[in-house]
Enzyme design. Sequence first.
Site, mmCIF file in Angstrom:
data_model
loop_
_atom_site.group_PDB
_atom_site.id
_atom_site.type_symbol
_atom_site.label_atom_id
_atom_site.label_comp_id
_atom_site.label_asym_id
_atom_site.label_seq_id
_atom_site.Cartn_x
_atom_site.Cartn_y
_atom_site.Cartn_z
ATOM 1 N N LYS A 1 2.276 4.502 1.488
ATOM 2 C CA LYS A 1 2.414 5.065 2.836
ATOM 3 C C LYS A 1 2.186 6.572 2.744
ATOM 4 O O LYS A 1 2.941 7.272 2.075
ATOM 5 C CB LYS A 1 3.803 4.784 3.408
ATOM 6 C CG LYS A 1 3.939 5.276 4.841
ATOM 7 C CD LYS A 1 5.317 5.067 5.409
ATOM 8 C CE LYS A 1 5.358 5.405 6.885
ATOM 9 N NZ LYS A 1 4.753 6.685 7.257
ATOM 10 N N LYS B 1 7.428 -0.820 6.847
ATOM 11 C CA LYS B 1 7.432 0.441 6.093
ATOM 12 C C LYS B 1 8.792 0.613 5.403
ATOM 13 O O LYS B 1 9.845 0.469 6.026
ATOM 14 C CB LYS B 1 7.092 1.634 6.990
ATOM 15 C CG LYS B 1 7.923 1.804 8.248
ATOM 16 C CD LYS B 1 7.408 2.992 9.053
ATOM 17 C CE LYS B 1 8.163 3.113 10.378
ATOM 18 N NZ LYS B 1 7.660 4.210 11.220
ATOM 19 N N ARG C 1 -3.341 8.520 17.306
ATOM 20 C CA ARG C 1 -2.695 7.330 17.882
ATOM 21 C C ARG C 1 -2.435 7.507 19.376
ATOM 22 O O ARG C 1 -2.265 6.528 20.098
ATOM 23 C CB ARG C 1 -1.397 7.014 17.149
ATOM 24 C CG ARG C 1 -0.349 8.092 17.209
ATOM 25 C CD ARG C 1 0.856 7.770 16.368
ATOM 26 N NE ARG C 1 1.736 6.815 17.001
ATOM 27 C CZ ARG C 1 2.899 6.403 16.488
ATOM 28 N NH1 ARG C 1 3.295 6.864 15.315
ATOM 29 N NH2 ARG C 1 3.657 5.536 17.121
ATOM 30 N N ASP D 1 -6.474 21.030 -34.033
ATOM 31 C CA ASP D 1 -5.420 22.018 -33.847
ATOM 32 C C ASP D 1 -5.932 23.364 -34.367
ATOM 33 O O ASP D 1 -6.086 23.551 -35.569
ATOM 34 C CB ASP D 1 -4.170 21.570 -34.611
ATOM 35 C CG ASP D 1 -2.951 22.414 -34.253
ATOM 36 O OD1 ASP D 1 -3.044 23.210 -33.302
ATOM 37 O OD2 ASP D 1 -1.915 22.276 -34.928
ATOM 38 N N ARG E 1 -1.915 9.471 12.069
ATOM 39 C CA ARG E 1 -2.616 8.186 12.193
ATOM 40 C C ARG E 1 -3.929 8.424 12.943
ATOM 41 O O ARG E 1 -3.960 9.128 13.961
ATOM 42 C CB ARG E 1 -1.726 7.200 12.964
ATOM 43 C CG ARG E 1 -2.302 5.792 13.098
ATOM 44 C CD ARG E 1 -2.299 5.036 11.776
ATOM 45 N NE ARG E 1 -2.741 3.677 11.947
ATOM 46 C CZ ARG E 1 -1.942 2.670 12.309
ATOM 47 N NH1 ARG E 1 -0.649 2.891 12.547
ATOM 48 N NH2 ARG E 1 -2.423 1.447 12.419
ATOM 49 N N GLU F 1 -5.098 7.097 7.830
ATOM 50 C CA GLU F 1 -4.157 8.205 7.969
ATOM 51 C C GLU F 1 -4.873 9.475 7.531
ATOM 52 O O GLU F 1 -5.430 9.537 6.430
ATOM 53 C CB GLU F 1 -2.924 7.959 7.095
ATOM 54 C CG GLU F 1 -1.760 8.866 7.372
ATOM 55 C CD GLU F 1 -0.875 8.417 8.520
ATOM 56 O OE1 GLU F 1 0.059 9.162 8.869
ATOM 57 O OE2 GLU F 1 -1.107 7.317 9.065
ATOM 58 N N GLU G 1 0.839 -1.195 0.000
ATOM 59 C CA GLU G 1 0.000 0.000 0.000
ATOM 60 C C GLU G 1 0.876 1.248 0.000
ATOM 61 O O GLU G 1 2.017 1.219 0.486
ATOM 62 C CB GLU G 1 -0.850 0.054 1.277
ATOM 63 C CG GLU G 1 -1.773 -1.112 1.491
ATOM 64 C CD GLU G 1 -2.467 -1.066 2.835
ATOM 65 O OE1 GLU G 1 -3.341 -1.911 3.064
ATOM 66 O OE2 GLU G 1 -2.141 -0.182 3.674
ATOM 67 N N ASP H 1 1.789 10.354 4.549
ATOM 68 C CA ASP H 1 2.442 11.054 5.640
ATOM 69 C C ASP H 1 1.480 12.040 6.272
ATOM 70 O O ASP H 1 1.195 13.094 5.699
ATOM 71 C CB ASP H 1 3.652 11.795 5.055
ATOM 72 C CG ASP H 1 4.746 11.967 6.072
ATOM 73 O OD1 ASP H 1 4.507 11.621 7.226
ATOM 74 O OD2 ASP H 1 5.829 12.447 5.703
#
Length: 615
Positions: free
Chosen positions: A24, A206, A44, A439, A29, A78, A22, A26
């Site tokens: 990750k 990770k 978290r 065009d 969490r 996340e 998957e 940033d």
Amino acid sequence: MMKPMLPSLTFELPVRPDWLYEVKYDGFRALLEWTINGITLTSRNGKPLSPQFPEIEEFLRTYEEQFKAYLPLQFDGELVSLENAYKANFSAIQVRGRLKAVKKISEQAMKSPCRLMVFDLLMIKGKPLLNQPYHKRKDKLINLFQQLELEVDSNPYNRQILQLVFPYEDFNDLWEKVVLYDGEGIIAKSRTSLWEEGKRTLQWLKYKNWKYVSCFVTSFDKTNGYFYVSVYKENDIHVVGQVLFGFKPEEKQALRQTIKQNIIREDGSLIFVNPAICLEVKYLELYDNQLREPHFDHFRFDLEPAECTYEQFMIQQKNLPADLAITHPNKPLWENQHIEKIDYIFYLREVSPFMLPFLENRLLTVIRYPHGMFGEAFYQKNCPDYAPEFIRTHSADGIDYILCNNLKTLVWLGNQLAIEFHVPFQTIHSKGPSEIVFDLDPPDQDSFHLAVKAALLIKEVLDQLNLIGFIKTSGNKGLQVYLPLPEGKFSYDDTRLFTSFMAEYLIAKDPDSFTIERMKKKRGKRLYVDYVQHGEGKTIVAPYSLRGNEAAGVATPLYWEEVDEKISPAAFNMENALKRLQKQGNPFRNYFQTKQIQPFGPILEILKKGQRKKG
């Protein structure tokens, strides 16, 4: 308070049989729980996140009826500021997380909403799923999104605040995208892994998309063990960060000993040394002008401190292919624009995710400017003999064409000062045209309004026929309208019926503005509708390609609502193209999905019937 399961960091490729991969992201969490008592979004560390990010609950409430049948429900995810499908903006989520004023939070939630990227389903209909294997939880999660009629593809530009993190079976397939889009990395997960509360597990790994900097040590902090690392910015020492992790015990000991033996001065807890010891340090990104998550990689005994420059740092920071040297980076390319060669290379790096899909598997013709705009240009179709081995080619009509299918090839071509990228209307695998392109080329820049008029008339017809069109500037003085087509379904004879029909329509609508006259001297001030140009072997400038003109124009994709009398071709240059992408996204983002739903077949049948009647 429930604590999330955590992945372990690995520096080894996490490619294993029976694992899934998957993106990750940033951010923060977050565990989301929805029961009869309401919706809670928790960090978290057990901190409530809903007051800071009200857009999450607001979005879920719009789907309240659909969700009812699945409650109580719990997601693991996340919370991010999504920059593209493979990257979250860490800096943006940090700024957002520090906001206190309710009004400001509400404004940002409306203007730049954050997303909850959901990667796990922990409970559904009140039934805990923690003891079910990861792949079964994931299947249930995907099925839930489909049942709710939510999109399953990550997309920073839609209004869907709750987004799915989709699993990949092929690590390399996902890794290529993460690197291209400059994402943070990948989470590898065992298919059979259970969700174990609060555990840092080896069943989830990770693997990060590190950037590298060549630097030298300038000081050591006795209180915390950090080494300060720097580069030369012009002639000054410029500190870029502090590094503690990644050393083997013997490496750290040797470095400390060397510093103590070469002290030039002490200031409080800091011991300073002259630039002498060079390192390679890996890090995630620059945050507040400092390296984020720096790790020692290895000593660079082959480098002199003078070679560790800020310019080289910037090149490494862009994550350019490591084994590709950029020659003469400071060469000026434009007379009236402050663009050096390295600026152009950086442009190609930034725009590559959006440009490469239009170059992939197409016979490439480039216009090279070896001396920038200060010298002669030339067309290049044949791959030169000195091209490196990684350059892929395809032979057609006795010519060995380059296929620009990846970032490395694009950057190599940029280093060769290929400024313009022109491609045919089909791929090497296509039996017929992959798209129709009109065009719209006015006689001069002052007549750009004619291109706008023609484009809007074409759009009216497309809307009436339920056809889906896309529009971009040519990068010079015109506009180009694209109709993506399904692969291998239509011939150039088929598309010629439509292009000639549109040309006739424009001329009938406004014969004083438009013409199909091929001889320039007979056109006058009218716009030439070049429907003949759309044919086998003909080419068109690729989206996001620069043009070799004074303005450093870019063939820039537009939104239809932007197309009016106020726009000027001069506004679409190299600098603005990147600003547009960052601020407004890519207007061609749904281009390839449109191929499958483009209802061109029925329109073509009507045109063929009309042709038979004429015959």
